[in-house]
Design a protein around this motif. Structure first.
Motif, PDB file in Angstrom:
ATOM      1  N   ARG A 151     -35.063  17.188 -26.477  1.00 17.93           N
ATOM      2  CA  ARG A 151     -35.700  18.506 -26.567  1.00 17.93           C
ATOM      3  C   ARG A 151     -34.719  19.573 -27.047  1.00 17.93           C
ATOM      4  O   ARG A 151     -35.047  20.414 -27.889  1.00 17.93           O
ATOM      5  N   LEU A 152     -33.481  19.541 -26.546  1.00 12.37           N
ATOM      6  CA  LEU A 152     -32.522  20.602 -26.845  1.00 12.37           C
ATOM      7  C   LEU A 152     -31.848  20.448 -28.203  1.00 12.37           C
ATOM      8  O   LEU A 152     -31.608  21.421 -28.905  1.00 12.37           O
ATOM      9  N   LYS A 153     -31.460  19.225 -28.560  1.00 11.20           N
ATOM     10  CA  LYS A 153     -30.796  18.925 -29.826  1.00 11.20           C
ATOM     11  C   LYS A 153     -29.386  19.548 -29.884  1.00 11.20           C
ATOM     12  O   LYS A 153     -29.004  20.378 -29.073  1.00 11.20           O
ATOM     13  N   GLY A 154     -28.656  19.120 -30.881  1.00 16.27           N
ATOM     14  CA  GLY A 154     -27.387  19.729 -31.239  1.00 16.27           C
ATOM     15  C   GLY A 154     -26.372  19.859 -30.125  1.00 16.27           C
ATOM     16  O   GLY A 154     -26.275  19.020 -29.217  1.00 16.27           O
ATOM     17  N   GLU A 155     -25.593  20.954 -30.171  1.00 12.39           N
ATOM     18  CA  GLU A 155     -24.514  21.171 -29.220  1.00 12.39           C
ATOM     19  C   GLU A 155     -25.028  21.343 -27.802  1.00 12.39           C
ATOM     20  O   GLU A 155     -24.372  20.923 -26.841  1.00 12.39           O
ATOM     21  N   ALA A 156     -26.190  21.978 -27.663  1.00  7.31           N
ATOM     22  CA  ALA A 156     -26.751  22.167 -26.320  1.00  7.31           C
ATOM     23  C   ALA A 156     -27.064  20.824 -25.680  1.00  7.31           C
ATOM     24  O   ALA A 156     -26.861  20.629 -24.476  1.00  7.31           O
ATOM     25  N   ALA A 157     -27.552  19.869 -26.478  1.00  7.70           N
ATOM     26  CA  ALA A 157     -27.843  18.534 -25.957  1.00  7.70           C
ATOM     27  C   ALA A 157     -26.550  17.806 -25.609  1.00  7.70           C
ATOM     28  O   ALA A 157     -26.428  17.205 -24.535  1.00  7.70           O
TER      29      ALA A 157
END
Length: 308
Positions: A151-157
């Motif tokens: 759901r969050l993807k990228g650096e947040a994930a």
């Protein structure tokens, strides 16, 4: 490179589906044009059976719309769909006047016909080994985090669990339209399917209505099957525009009619439209000649199996 045998001159045209129709294989939801002989596909008997041949041709199509697949499923007119007939469904999912199951050609589908989506997926496909650093952690917590990271993807994930980044990429593919849905995610125990879904939608236990938007049809067709397997009512529709695909899946925790019977959910047909002539792909499957296309149970024309 994937190859499909062309139609042999003088033989009847095979029934089929345009490129991009998602087939449930043991390796996940795969576009029909990428399915090859030797792939295991899931059949209407809820068994995994090998593809024995893959073919292509050009033929006129129709588009079948049903309540849970608003954008419809394109197919050749003679393609049989697994159906029951029930003009009334009672609240709570109990079926009234429900016929026995049979096969109905796309061109003959009409009001009262119900199409079938599987609710259980037979013998579990093993969940791939998790990173060694997660050994000893409750698998439900790991799957919940995995859903959250998608759901969050990228650096947040990546910040949630860096050790899961490579595992997620290997199992679910990249971002956007490259995201895919693996078969093992459908065959997990209910506890793990629920944990994954709760992570994907965030705050799942506190909400009553949900919506997920993604660019990947593979992921969204698989997610619809997972949502149905957990008893929710919902529907999938195309939300894209030219050059930028998009899909919306919405469902409710409570309410809605759930016409479930004999291991399938039976979705009412809303209409069948004429479509364009298109390149279509067909699969021959060992034993029962059926498979799951865009989440719907279909079959080859059994009277012409030797021609497919």
């Amino acid at each position: 490179m994937t190859t499909h045998a062309p139609q042999t001159p003088g033989h009847p045209l095979p029934t089929g589906f345009p490129a991009g129709t998602m087939i449930l294989t043991r390796r996940g939801l795969v576009p029909i044009e990428e399915v090859i002989a030797g792939d295991d596909v899931f059949t209407h008997q809820r068994l995994w059976r090998p593809v024995t041949a893959a073919m292509r041709t050009t033929a006129p199509t129709v588009r079948v719309h049903c309540a849970s697949l608003a954008s419809g499923l394109a197919a050749t007119a003679d393609r049989p769909f697994l159906t029951r007939v029930a003009r009334v469904f009672l609240e709570g999912g109990e079926a009234g006047e429900l016929s026995s199951a049979g096969w109905t050609r796309a061109r003959d589908l009409a009001e009262g016909h119900r199409l079938a989506s599987p609710l259980d997926f037979g013998k579990p496909v093993p969940v791939p080994d998790l990173p060694a650093s997660l050994t000893g952690i409750d698998p439900a917590d790991v799957l919940r985090t995995a859903g959250n990271m998608i759901r969050l993807k990228g650096e947040a994930a990546a910040a949630l669990r860096p050790e899961l980044v490579d595992w997620l990429a290997a199992q679910f593919g990249g971002y956007g339209a490259r995201r895919r849905f693996p078969a093992w995610a459908l065959t997990m125990p209910e506890e793990l399917r629920t944990a994954f879904l709760d992570g994907l939608v965030n705050d799942g236990p506190q909400r009553d209505q949900f919506a997920v938007r993604m660019h990947s049809k593979s992921f969204m067709v698989g997610l619809r099957l997972l949502v149905c397997s957990l008893g929710f009512a919902g529907g999938l529709s195309s939300q894209g525009r030219p050059g930028k695909p998009g899909w919306l899946l919405s469902w409710k925790r409570e309410g809605g009619r759930r016409p479930d019977h004999d291991g399938f959910r039976w979705h009412p047909v809303t209409r069948v439209e004429h479509g364009p002539e298109a390149e279509v792909f067909s699969l021959s499957v060992a034993e029962d000649e059926s498979y799951i296309a865009d989440g719907i149970a279909v079959r080859n024309r059994t009277e012409r199996l030797t021609s497919l």
